[in-house]
Design a protein around this motif. Structure first.
Motif, PDB file in Angstrom:
ATOM      1  N   PRO A   1       0.827  -1.211   0.000  1.00  0.00           N
ATOM      2  CA  PRO A   1       0.000   0.000   0.000  1.00  0.00           C
ATOM      3  C   PRO A   1       0.863   1.263   0.000  1.00  0.00           C
ATOM      4  O   PRO A   1       1.774   1.396   0.814  1.00  0.00           O
ATOM      5  CB  PRO A   1      -0.793  -0.116   1.302  1.00  0.00           C
ATOM      6  N   ILE A   2       0.569   2.169  -0.927  1.00  0.00           N
ATOM      7  CA  ILE A   2       1.346   3.410  -0.990  1.00  0.00           C
ATOM      8  C   ILE A   2       0.484   4.659  -0.866  1.00  0.00           C
ATOM      9  O   ILE A   2       0.975   5.744  -0.556  1.00  0.00           O
ATOM     10  CB  ILE A   2       2.179   3.494  -2.286  1.00  0.00           C
ATOM     11  N   SER A   3      -0.838   4.522  -1.085  1.00  0.00           N
ATOM     12  CA  SER A   3      -1.724   5.668  -0.960  1.00  0.00           C
ATOM     13  C   SER A   3      -3.123   5.163  -0.613  1.00  0.00           C
ATOM     14  O   SER A   3      -3.555   4.120  -1.115  1.00  0.00           O
ATOM     15  CB  SER A   3      -1.766   6.466  -2.269  1.00  0.00           C
ATOM     16  N   GLY A   4      -3.809   5.897   0.251  1.00  0.00           N
ATOM     17  CA  GLY A   4      -5.142   5.447   0.624  1.00  0.00           C
ATOM     18  C   GLY A   4      -6.039   6.596   1.028  1.00  0.00           C
ATOM     19  O   GLY A   4      -5.573   7.682   1.383  1.00  0.00           O
TER      20      GLY A   4
ATOM     21  N   PRO B   1       0.879   5.885  11.278  1.00  0.00           N
ATOM     22  CA  PRO B   1       0.989   7.317  10.965  1.00  0.00           C
ATOM     23  C   PRO B   1       2.114   7.952  11.770  1.00  0.00           C
ATOM     24  O   PRO B   1       2.295   7.634  12.947  1.00  0.00           O
ATOM     25  CB  PRO B   1      -0.368   7.869  11.400  1.00  0.00           C
ATOM     26  N   VAL B   2       2.871   8.835  11.128  1.00  0.00           N
ATOM     27  CA  VAL B   2       3.937   9.541  11.844  1.00  0.00           C
ATOM     28  C   VAL B   2       3.802  11.057  11.750  1.00  0.00           C
ATOM     29  O   VAL B   2       4.288  11.775  12.620  1.00  0.00           O
ATOM     30  CB  VAL B   2       5.344   9.107  11.358  1.00  0.00           C
ATOM     31  N   GLU B   3       3.152  11.555  10.716  1.00  0.00           N
ATOM     32  CA  GLU B   3       2.881  12.988  10.586  1.00  0.00           C
ATOM     33  C   GLU B   3       1.404  13.179  10.274  1.00  0.00           C
ATOM     34  O   GLU B   3       0.885  12.576   9.340  1.00  0.00           O
ATOM     35  CB  GLU B   3       3.724  13.621   9.479  1.00  0.00           C
ATOM     36  N   VAL B   4       0.740  14.006  11.065  1.00  0.00           N
ATOM     37  CA  VAL B   4      -0.704  14.181  10.936  1.00  0.00           C
ATOM     38  C   VAL B   4      -1.024  15.666  10.790  1.00  0.00           C
ATOM     39  O   VAL B   4      -0.603  16.486  11.616  1.00  0.00           O
ATOM     40  CB  VAL B   4      -1.437  13.609  12.172  1.00  0.00           C
ATOM     41  N   ARG B   5      -1.742  15.996   9.719  1.00  0.00           N
ATOM     42  CA  ARG B   5      -2.203  17.368   9.502  1.00  0.00           C
ATOM     43  C   ARG B   5      -3.715  17.330   9.338  1.00  0.00           C
ATOM     44  O   ARG B   5      -4.239  16.456   8.643  1.00  0.00           O
ATOM     45  CB  ARG B   5      -1.580  17.968   8.244  1.00  0.00           C
TER      46      ARG B   5
ATOM     47  N   ASN C   1       6.385   4.220   6.628  1.00  0.00           N
ATOM     48  CA  ASN C   1       7.120   3.695   5.475  1.00  0.00           C
ATOM     49  C   ASN C   1       7.088   4.641   4.277  1.00  0.00           C
ATOM     50  O   ASN C   1       7.468   4.267   3.178  1.00  0.00           O
ATOM     51  CB  ASN C   1       6.563   2.329   5.084  1.00  0.00           C
ATOM     52  N   GLY C   2       6.593   5.868   4.488  1.00  0.00           N
ATOM     53  CA  GLY C   2       6.532   6.855   3.415  1.00  0.00           C
ATOM     54  C   GLY C   2       5.211   6.891   2.676  1.00  0.00           C
ATOM     55  O   GLY C   2       4.975   7.801   1.876  1.00  0.00           O
ATOM     56  N   ALA C   3       4.342   5.903   2.901  1.00  0.00           N
ATOM     57  CA  ALA C   3       3.027   5.910   2.255  1.00  0.00           C
ATOM     58  C   ALA C   3       2.214   7.111   2.731  1.00  0.00           C
ATOM     59  O   ALA C   3       2.488   7.685   3.795  1.00  0.00           O
ATOM     60  CB  ALA C   3       2.292   4.607   2.560  1.00  0.00           C
ATOM     61  N   MET C   4       1.205   7.472   1.951  1.00  0.00           N
ATOM     62  CA  MET C   4       0.357   8.615   2.290  1.00  0.00           C
ATOM     63  C   MET C   4      -1.096   8.172   2.349  1.00  0.00           C
ATOM     64  O   MET C   4      -1.505   7.250   1.631  1.00  0.00           O
ATOM     65  CB  MET C   4       0.516   9.727   1.263  1.00  0.00           C
TER      66      MET C   4
ATOM     67  N   LYS D   1       9.914   7.940  10.917  1.00  0.00           N
ATOM     68  CA  LYS D   1       9.837   7.240   9.637  1.00  0.00           C
ATOM     69  C   LYS D   1      10.817   6.085   9.616  1.00  0.00           C
ATOM     70  O   LYS D   1      11.848   6.100  10.266  1.00  0.00           O
ATOM     71  CB  LYS D   1      10.141   8.194   8.478  1.00  0.00           C
ATOM     72  N   GLU D   2      10.457   5.065   8.836  1.00  0.00           N
ATOM     73  CA  GLU D   2      11.339   3.918   8.696  1.00  0.00           C
ATOM     74  C   GLU D   2      12.535   4.295   7.831  1.00  0.00           C
ATOM     75  O   GLU D   2      12.444   5.120   6.938  1.00  0.00           O
ATOM     76  CB  GLU D   2      10.580   2.749   8.053  1.00  0.00           C
TER      77      GLU D   2
END
Length: 254
Positions: free
Chosen positions: A71-74, A117-121, A146-149, A252-253
């Motif tokens: 998974p890279i975007s959701g 999640p590591v950054e939340v806006r 893992n960099g996914a958004m 982040k990983e």
């Protein structure tokens, strides 16, 4: 607002407790209940309903089985109508829509993106419900470990049951999964396949799992930790939309 009080009374009297969603309005509150349960040798389990619903459990199996790759975007959307005058619109009684309604979508994001999640806006506003002291629409943008958004939408101004307001998709590096209504579609280079969603009573299944743990067949700690991570995620969104700042949850990983 009464959950902690009665949960503590329950475990202090040597009885197990099942905490409905949202099981706490702060991490400290949840940890007090979980800690008291451990000290008294009983079980306290948080409600994580999406994990036991046929639709979301099947979608999680699709992602876990690697059908769409990594998974890279959701995107995850949850809809509910807030009504004026009910207990859910009373700030002295309810935890607010981020927790009351948002719990479903935020926990689903953690399930299906397979990362934290590591950054939340976030942004939130009351666009339609005059007199209710809560947001009735919210949007959250997430960067994962893992960099996914991913993004989460809370659509709380609905006066009609528009199916697109309750939908989700996960884009992988080898395919995609889409949920609309009660259907799951898996898109791959070979075409589109609809996945049948089995039928079962999710409440019965979740309470059954709780009873199994109460009887000694299983460990409550993993569910407690999952609940706490989702709680932290929701509270990070709430803090972000209230302050206008990005909230950082982890690293982040590499």
């Amino acid at each position: 607002y009464l959950r902690e009080k009665y949960a503590l009374l329950t475990v202090e009297n040597g009885l197990p407790v099942f905490l409905p969603k949202p099981f706490a309005k702060s991490r400290d509150e949840a940890e007090r209940v979980f800690g008291a349960a451990k000290d008294n040798g009983v079980i306290a389990t948080p409600d994580l309903p999406q994990r036991f619903r046929p639709l979301w459990a099947t979608a999680m199996d699709v992602v876990s089985d690697g059908m769409i790759g990594r998974p890279i975007s959701g995107h995850f959307s949850m809809a509910h109508h807030l009504t004026l005058g009910g207990w859910k619109s009373d700030t002295s009684m309810a935890a607010g829509p981020e927790l009351e309604v948002g719990f479903y979508a935020f926990d689903a994001m953690r399930m299906l993106m397979q990362t934290e999640p590591v950054e939340v806006r976030g942004v939130g506003a009351n666009l339609d419900h005059r007199g209710i002291p809560y947001i009735d629409n919210g949007k959250c943008l997430v960067t994962c470990a893992n960099g996914a958004m991913a993004s989460v939408d809370l659509v709380l101004s609905m006066h009609h049951p528009f199916p697109p307001a309750r939908s989700a998709y996960v884009i992988g590096d080898e395919g995609a999964l889409a949920i609309v209504g009660n259907e799951i579609e898996v898109h791959t280079p070979d075409g589109v396949e609809k996945h049948a969603v089995p039928e079962w009573n999710h409440t019965e299944r979740e309470l059954g799992a709780w009873l199994d743990v109460c009887r000694g067949d299983g460990d409550p700690v993993p569910m407690q930790e999952e609940g706490l991570r989702t709680l932290d995620f929701i509270l990070a969104y709430k803090k972000s939309h209230e302050t206008g700042e990005t909230v950082f949850l982890g690293e982040k990983e590499a």
